[in-house]
Design an enzyme around this catalytic site. Structure first.
Site, PDB file in Angstrom:
ATOM      1  CB  ALA A   1      -0.891  -0.003   1.235  1.00 18.58           C
ATOM      2  N   GLY A   2       0.340   2.320  -0.596  1.00 17.92           N
ATOM      3  CA  GLY A   2       1.022   3.608  -0.546  1.00 17.92           C
ATOM      4  C   GLY A   2       1.636   4.026  -1.861  1.00 17.92           C
ATOM      5  CG  ASP A  26      -2.097   3.290  -7.869  1.00 18.28           C
ATOM      6  OD1 ASP A  26      -2.362   4.509  -7.801  1.00 18.28           O
ATOM      7  OD2 ASP A  26      -2.600   2.533  -8.720  1.00 18.28           O
ATOM      8  CG  ASN A  53       5.624   7.881   4.252  1.00 16.82           C
ATOM      9  OD1 ASN A  53       4.532   8.390   4.520  1.00 16.82           O
ATOM     10  ND2 ASN A  53       5.895   6.593   4.516  1.00 16.82           N
ATOM     11  NE  ARG A  54       7.388  15.904   7.743  1.00 15.00           N
ATOM     12  CZ  ARG A  54       8.716  16.026   7.736  1.00 15.00           C
ATOM     13  NH1 ARG A  54       9.468  15.037   8.193  1.00 15.00           N
ATOM     14  NH2 ARG A  54       9.289  17.125   7.284  1.00 15.00           N
ATOM     15  N   GLY A  58       0.773  11.213   5.502  1.00 15.66           N
ATOM     16  CA  GLY A  58      -0.440  11.436   6.291  1.00 15.66           C
ATOM     17  C   GLY A  58      -1.727  11.138   5.541  1.00 15.66           C
ATOM     18  CG  PHE A  59      -3.834   7.901   5.966  1.00 15.89           C
ATOM     19  CD1 PHE A  59      -2.831   7.000   5.631  1.00 15.89           C
ATOM     20  CD2 PHE A  59      -4.643   7.604   7.057  1.00 15.89           C
ATOM     21  CE1 PHE A  59      -2.618   5.837   6.375  1.00 15.89           C
ATOM     22  CE2 PHE A  59      -4.450   6.447   7.811  1.00 15.89           C
ATOM     23  CZ  PHE A  59      -3.433   5.565   7.469  1.00 15.89           C
ATOM     24  CG  ASN A 113      -2.768   1.489   7.612  1.00 11.04           C
ATOM     25  OD1 ASN A 113      -2.099   1.199   8.604  1.00 11.04           O
ATOM     26  ND2 ASN A 113      -2.409   2.420   6.745  1.00 11.04           N
ATOM     27  CB  SER A 148      -0.263   5.043   9.055  1.00  8.96           C
ATOM     28  OG  SER A 148       0.417   6.254   8.775  1.00  8.96           O
ATOM     29  CG  ASN A 207       3.452   9.305   8.644  1.00  7.83           C
ATOM     30  OD1 ASN A 207       4.334   9.703   9.398  1.00  7.83           O
ATOM     31  ND2 ASN A 207       3.688   8.483   7.630  1.00  7.83           N
ATOM     32  CB  THR A 208      -3.083   9.256  11.063  1.00  9.50           C
ATOM     33  OG1 THR A 208      -3.024   9.426   9.648  1.00  9.50           O
ATOM     34  CG2 THR A 208      -4.414   9.781  11.586  1.00  9.50           C
ATOM     35  CE  LYS A 258       1.341  -1.990   5.710  1.00  5.91           C
ATOM     36  NZ  LYS A 258       1.467  -1.315   4.413  1.00  5.91           N
ATOM     37  CG  ASN A 297       2.394   0.952   7.945  1.00  7.06           C
ATOM     38  OD1 ASN A 297       3.132   1.688   7.295  1.00  7.06           O
ATOM     39  ND2 ASN A 297       1.065   1.042   7.898  1.00  7.06           N
ATOM     40  N   GLY A 313      11.422  -3.857   3.630  1.00  5.23           N
ATOM     41  CA  GLY A 313      12.809  -4.008   3.212  1.00  5.23           C
ATOM     42  C   GLY A 313      13.069  -5.092   2.195  1.00  5.23           C
ATOM     43  CE1 TYR A 345       6.734   3.586  -3.003  1.00 10.89           C
ATOM     44  CE2 TYR A 345       5.010   3.707  -1.365  1.00 10.89           C
ATOM     45  CZ  TYR A 345       5.760   4.294  -2.371  1.00 10.89           C
ATOM     46  OH  TYR A 345       5.507   5.591  -2.737  1.00 10.89           O
TER      47      TYR A 345
HETATM   48  C1  LIG Z   1       5.964   6.770   0.534  1.00 11.86           C
HETATM   49  C2  LIG Z   1       5.255   5.675   1.274  1.00 11.86           C
HETATM   50  C3  LIG Z   1       3.893   5.752   1.466  1.00 11.86           C
HETATM   51  C4  LIG Z   1       3.233   4.739   2.161  1.00 11.86           C
HETATM   52  N1  LIG Z   1       1.886   4.817   2.319  1.00 11.86           N
HETATM   53  C5  LIG Z   1       1.230   3.810   2.945  1.00 11.86           C
HETATM   54  C6  LIG Z   1      -0.177   3.838   3.082  1.00 11.86           C
HETATM   55  O1  LIG Z   1      -0.850   4.755   2.624  1.00 11.86           O
HETATM   56  N2  LIG Z   1      -0.775   2.810   3.751  1.00 11.86           N
HETATM   57  C7  LIG Z   1      -0.063   1.753   4.255  1.00 11.86           C
HETATM   58  O2  LIG Z   1      -0.641   0.845   4.833  1.00 11.86           O
HETATM   59  N3  LIG Z   1       1.267   1.688   4.115  1.00 11.86           N
HETATM   60  C8  LIG Z   1       1.930   2.688   3.471  1.00 11.86           C
HETATM   61  N4  LIG Z   1       3.279   2.621   3.328  1.00 11.86           N
HETATM   62  C9  LIG Z   1       4.012   1.474   3.926  1.00 11.86           C
HETATM   63  C10 LIG Z   1       4.273   0.366   2.922  1.00 11.86           C
HETATM   64  O3  LIG Z   1       3.083  -0.211   2.455  1.00 11.86           O
HETATM   65  C11 LIG Z   1       5.129  -0.741   3.562  1.00 11.86           C
HETATM   66  O4  LIG Z   1       4.395  -1.312   4.622  1.00 11.86           O
HETATM   67  C12 LIG Z   1       6.448  -0.217   4.111  1.00 11.86           C
HETATM   68  O5  LIG Z   1       6.966   0.803   3.312  1.00 11.86           O
HETATM   69  C13 LIG Z   1       7.497  -1.319   4.239  1.00 11.86           C
HETATM   70  O6  LIG Z   1       7.770  -1.901   2.979  1.00 11.86           O
HETATM   71  P1  LIG Z   1       9.028  -1.438   2.071  1.00 11.86           P
HETATM   72  O7  LIG Z   1      10.237  -1.450   2.970  1.00 11.86           O
HETATM   73  O8  LIG Z   1       9.095  -2.475   0.970  1.00 11.86           O
HETATM   74  O9  LIG Z   1       8.703  -0.096   1.567  1.00 11.86           O
HETATM   75  C14 LIG Z   1       3.960   3.630   2.655  1.00 11.86           C
HETATM   76  C15 LIG Z   1       5.337   3.545   2.426  1.00 11.86           C
HETATM   77  C16 LIG Z   1       5.983   4.548   1.748  1.00 11.86           C
HETATM   78  C17 LIG Z   1       7.475   4.433   1.512  1.00 11.86           C
END
Ligand SMILES: Cc1cc2nc3c(=O)[nH]c(=O)nc-3n(C[C@H](O)[C@H](O)[C@H](O)COP(=O)(O)O)c2cc1C
Length: 348
Positions: A59-60, A62, A108-109, A111-112, A167, A170, A172-173, A204, A233, A283, A304
């Site tokens: 998630a995040g 798209d 990232n911050r 914030g949805f 979720n 996060s 950031n909220t 999550k 997350n 990671g 991601y």
């Molecule tokens: C820029 C960014 C935005 C994200 N936005 C969301 C989000 O809206 N909702 C969510 O559940 N996780 C969000 N995540 C968390 C990712 O889904 C994932 O749980 C986290 O980044 C760890 O995976 P990664 O190390 O492969 O990035 C976001 C991560 C990043 C880097």
């Protein structure tokens, strides 16, 4: 070559602008879109969903389901869009997205920031057939009843998706992660489940939880019919960072999150006796990382941050690599390899 050149250019642009450009580029003929990677070893059952391979989009990336069609052909076995909140919201002030290149990480911050669940669901309803697509749902920052927000988003989304992820993790909220607590979580899940119909509901969770908290969440999830747990997350920890951006506020993702999130995964595997389907996130940047998550207890993985450094074609490269590793080790399926190293992670 084209992807490599594009990454070099995008790496010099402001991260949020670069992200928008990359999403738009997916709609052009230049995007590497090989279609879902398939093989008999990779075929996975995730809480009743049939995945061609266990490598998913986290998630995040798209948030607004603006590139679902192309992403469905990018090699993934499944996608998660969002986070979607009931009402649209713009998120935190910019800058709010930071690359930590030296650490292969992102803070990232955001914030949805999202277009709101109705608009997002409208786009999802128009998607082509293909791999399973789920929506990640959250609460509006200014909501007076956050549990009701999850129920609202679930009701809006349930007919148009293959799964929904709650979720509560996060950073950031403000206070959102408190919803993981023993007081709040059962009521929240009950309200959301009541609106979910037959839809598989995932939960999550954060990586910054004690073993006791993980155990309590696992029990609550099992008691309330959660179909899978997504671990994890982003983290609020800053352990081991070297990049000068490391003191930015927000959630940290990418390489420094790998071990922390994998330990949570292994703990969940242990607490649920291997009974709960688990999605390992945090990671993952190579087939070896994805395979390690599987051996720690995941039936599927998501990624991601690594794609911001290595491109969207990473998904298909990882899926093919996992296929080779399973065959090399004599496993007929992901399910056979699942959890064989979970106990090792618990000792770390
Ligand atoms: C820029 C960014 C935005 C994200 N936005 C969301 C989000 O809206 N909702 C969510 O559940 N996780 C969000 N995540 C968390 C990712 O889904 C994932 O749980 C986290 O980044 C760890 O995976 P990664 O190390 O492969 O990035 C976001 C991560 C990043 C880097």
């Amino acid at each position: 070559m084209i992807e490599y050149a594009a990454l070099a250019v995008l790496g010099r642009v402001d991260p949020e602008i670069s992200h928008g450009l990359a999403l738009r580029a997916l709609h052009t003929p230049l995007a590497p879109l090989p279609g879902p990677v398939r093989s008999p070893h990779l075929d996975v059952d995730l809480a009743g969903l049939r995945l061609p391979n266990p490598v998913g989009l986290a998630a995040g990336l798209d948030k607004n389901a603006s590139a679902v069609g192309p992403l469905m052909r990018a090699g993934f076995g499944f996608l998660e869009v969002g986070t979607a909140t009931p009402r649209p919201q713009s998120g935190n002030p910019r800058p709010r997205l930071f690359r930590l290149r030296r650490d292969r990480a992102v803070i990232n911050r955001l914030g949805f920031n999202n277009d709101g669940v109705e608009a997002i669901v409208g786009r999802l309803a128009a998607r082509p057939n293909g791999i399973p697509v789920g929506i990640n749902i959250g609460a509006n920052r200014d909501s007076e009843d956050r549990a009701a927000d999850y129920a609202h988003a679930m009701r809006a989304a349930r007919k148009c998706v293959d799964f929904a992820t709650i979720n509560v993790s996060s950073p950031n909220t403000e206070n959102l992660r408190d919803l993981q607590g023993e007081q709040a979580l059962p009521a929240l899940l009950e309200g959301a489940m009541a609106e979910s119909g037959d839809l598989p509901v995932f939960l999550k969770i954060a990586p910054d939880l004690s073993d006791e908290q993980i155990g309590a969440i696992a029990r609550t999830a099992m008691e309330n019919g959660v179909a899978a747990i997504v671990a994890t997350n982003t983290t609020v920890s800053r352990d081991g960072l070297t990049d000068r951006r490391s003191d930015e506020q927000g959630g940290l993702s990418g390489r420094p999150l790998f071990a922390r999130s994998t330990r949570v995964l292994a703990r969940l595997f242990h607490e649920t006796g291997g009974e709960m389907p688990l999605v390992g996130v945090g990671g993952v940047a190579s087939a070896a990382d994805a395979y390690a998550k599987i051996k720690a207890g995941a039936i599927a993985v998501q990624l991601y941050t690594a794609m911001t450094y290595f491109g969207i074609s990473l998904a298909s490269r990882i899926a093919r690599g996992v296929d080779e590793m399973l065959a090399h080790d004599g496993f007929a399926s992901v399910a056979e390899a699942r959890g064989i190293h979970a106990a090792d992670w618990l000792r770390q």
